[in-house]
Design an enzyme around this catalytic site. Structure first.
Site, short mmCIF file in Angstrom:
data_model
loop_
_atom_site.label_atom_id
_atom_site.label_comp_id
_atom_site.label_asym_id
_atom_site.label_seq_id
_atom_site.Cartn_x
_atom_site.Cartn_y
_atom_site.Cartn_z
N SER A 82 -1.02 1.53 -1.24
CA SER A 82 -1.43 0.40 -2.09
C SER A 82 -1.68 0.75 -3.54
O SER A 82 -1.99 -0.15 -4.34
CB SER A 82 -2.67 -0.27 -1.49
OG SER A 82 -2.31 -1.02 -0.35
N LYS A 85 0.18 -1.46 -5.99
CA LYS A 85 -0.30 -2.74 -6.52
C LYS A 85 -0.76 -2.63 -7.97
O LYS A 85 -0.85 -3.64 -8.67
CB LYS A 85 -1.42 -3.29 -5.65
CG LYS A 85 -0.97 -3.62 -4.22
CD LYS A 85 -2.11 -4.22 -3.43
CE LYS A 85 -1.68 -4.62 -2.02
NZ LYS A 85 -1.61 -3.46 -1.11
N SER A 146 -7.02 -5.76 -1.77
CA SER A 146 -5.71 -5.13 -1.62
C SER A 146 -4.80 -5.92 -0.67
O SER A 146 -4.25 -5.38 0.29
CB SER A 146 -5.87 -3.68 -1.11
OG SER A 146 -4.71 -2.93 -1.34
#
Length: 317
Positions: A82, A85, A146
Site C-alpha cells: 500500500s 497509494k 488504506s
C-alpha cells in the site's frame, strides 16, 4: 518536484552510505544552496555517529537541506504493497490540485467500488454505490484506512480506467527520477508493483511538499458520516515529531513504512524522511507491519536524537 542529484551530491551520498555500512562516524555537509555555514557557503558539519539501520530489508533516509543520510540493503526492487497509494494520491493531486481547506469536486461511488468491499481479504472501505464524497474525503479514505477500493475508484474517476491511470503513475515516477520503480496498479495489491527505499524517499519528499497531502497523512483519524471514526494505519503518529506518511503490508511485500518527522538541527526545524521496506517478508502482513514500525521507530529516534544534540562549530558535541 525533482530530487535528481548533481554528481557532487551523488558522491557525497555514496560516501555516507559506505560510512554507515562500515559503522564509521558520519560527517554530513549540506549542499551549496543550504543556509550558509562558515567559510564555504555550506552548513557546518553534522557529526551524527553510527546509525541504527534495520538488520533486514531496505532502508534510506533524507534530511531536508542536506540530502541523503545514506541507505542500506541494496536497490533490488521489492513489492511495496500500500505504499503504492502515495503515488496514487500524488497523481490525483497533480491532476486535480486542491488548496488547503478546499474539499474539491464531489465524486460518486460506482458499483465496482461498492462490490469490492471485503472481497478477497483486501483492505477496503465500506461504501455504497451512489454515495458522493468530496475529493478530499476520498483522499482521506485512501491514505488513512488504506482503502484499495478507493484507490481504484479514484483511478477510474481521473482516467476512465485503472490502466490509463497506471500509465500516469509511471510517467510521474519517471519525472521524479524513480528509476527502479514499476507501478502495475493503483492500490498496491499486485506484487508486481515494486520499488526501492531510495525511490520511495524521493516520492515521499515530493508528496509532502503538497500541503493538502501533508495534512491528510498527518491525521491520526478521520470521522466520516455513516462510517464513524477511522484510525490511521500508521502508529508512528503517536510520536509528536512524526507528520506522516504511509504504511503498506502484504505477505510478499512484508512490512513497509514511509515516515516523516520534524527535527531540530542547529536551531531550525527540518524534515527528516525515511523508508523502511521488506521487513519480515513472506510471513503475515501484521507481523511484517509490526517489524516495519519497530525498525522505523528505532531508526528515526536514533537519528533525531543525534541530529538534535548540541554541537559546536565544525560538528563537535
Amino acid at each position: 518536484m525533482s530530487l535528481s542529484r548533481s554528481p557532487r551530491r551523488r558522491l557525497v551520498g555514496g560516501t555516507l552510505a559506505l560510512a554507515l555500512l562500515t559503522g564509521l562516524t558520519l560527517a554530513v555537509v549540506g549542499p551549496s544552496d543550504s543556509p550558509a555555514g562558515p567559510g564555504d557557503g555550506r552548513r557546518p558539519v553534522l557529526d551524527i555517529g553510527p546509525v541504527p539501520w534495520p538488520e533486514e530489508g531496505q532502508s534510506a533516509v533524507d534530511l531536508e537541506g542536506t540530502g541523503s543520510l545514506g541507505e542500506r540493503g541494496g536497490r533490488r526492487p521489492v513489492p511495496i504493497a500500500s505504499l503504492t497509494k502515495v503515488m496514487t494520491a500524488y497523481v490525483v493531486l497533480q491532476e486535480h490540485p486542491l488548496r488547503p481547506g478546499e474539499e474539491g469536486p464531489l465524486i460518486e461511488v460506482d458499483q465496482q467500488a461498492a462490490y469490492e468491499v471485503g472481497v478477497g481479504g483486501e483492505s477496503t472501505v465500506p461504501v455504497r454505490a451512489g454515495q458522493r464524497y468530496s475529493q478530499r474525503r476520498l483522499l482521506e479514505l485512501l491514505l488513512i484506512p488504506s482503502g484499495n477500493n478507493i484507490a481504484r475508484l479514484l483511478a477510474r474517476w481521473d482516467s476512465g480506467d485503472q490502466d490509463a491511470f497506471v500509465a500516469k503513475m509511471r510517467r510521474a515516477a519517471g519525472k521524479l527520477g524513480m528509476k527502479d520503480t514499476t507501478y502495475t496498479g493503483a492500490s498496491g495489491i499486485e506484487p508486481t508493483t515494486t520499488s526501492t527505499a531510495p525511490d520511495q524517499v524521493r516520492l515521499a519528499r515530493a508528496a509532502m511538499a503538497d500541503p493538502v497531502f501533508r495534512a491528510v497523512v498527518a491525521g491520526r483519524s478521520v470521522t466520516v458520516p455513516h462510517l464513524g471514526t477511522i484510525t490511521n494505519t500508521n502508529p508512528l503518529l503517536d510520536d509528536p515529531c512524526v507528520v506522516g506518511i504511509k504504511t503498506g503490508s502484504s505477505t510478499p511485500a512484508g512490512g513497509n513504512l514511509l515516515w516523516a518527522c520534524e527535527v531540530r538541527v542547529g536551531g531550525a526545524s527540518r524534515l527528516l524522511v525515511g523508508a523502511v521496506l521488506h521487513q519480515r517478508a513472506d510471513t503475515t502482513p501484521s507481523e511484517g507491519l509490526r517489524a516495519a514500525v519497530d525498525s522505523s521507530r528505532r531508526l528515526l529516534t536514533g537519528l533525531r536524537d543525534r541530529l538534535s544534540e548540541p554541537r559546536t562549530e565544525g560538528g563537535a558535541r
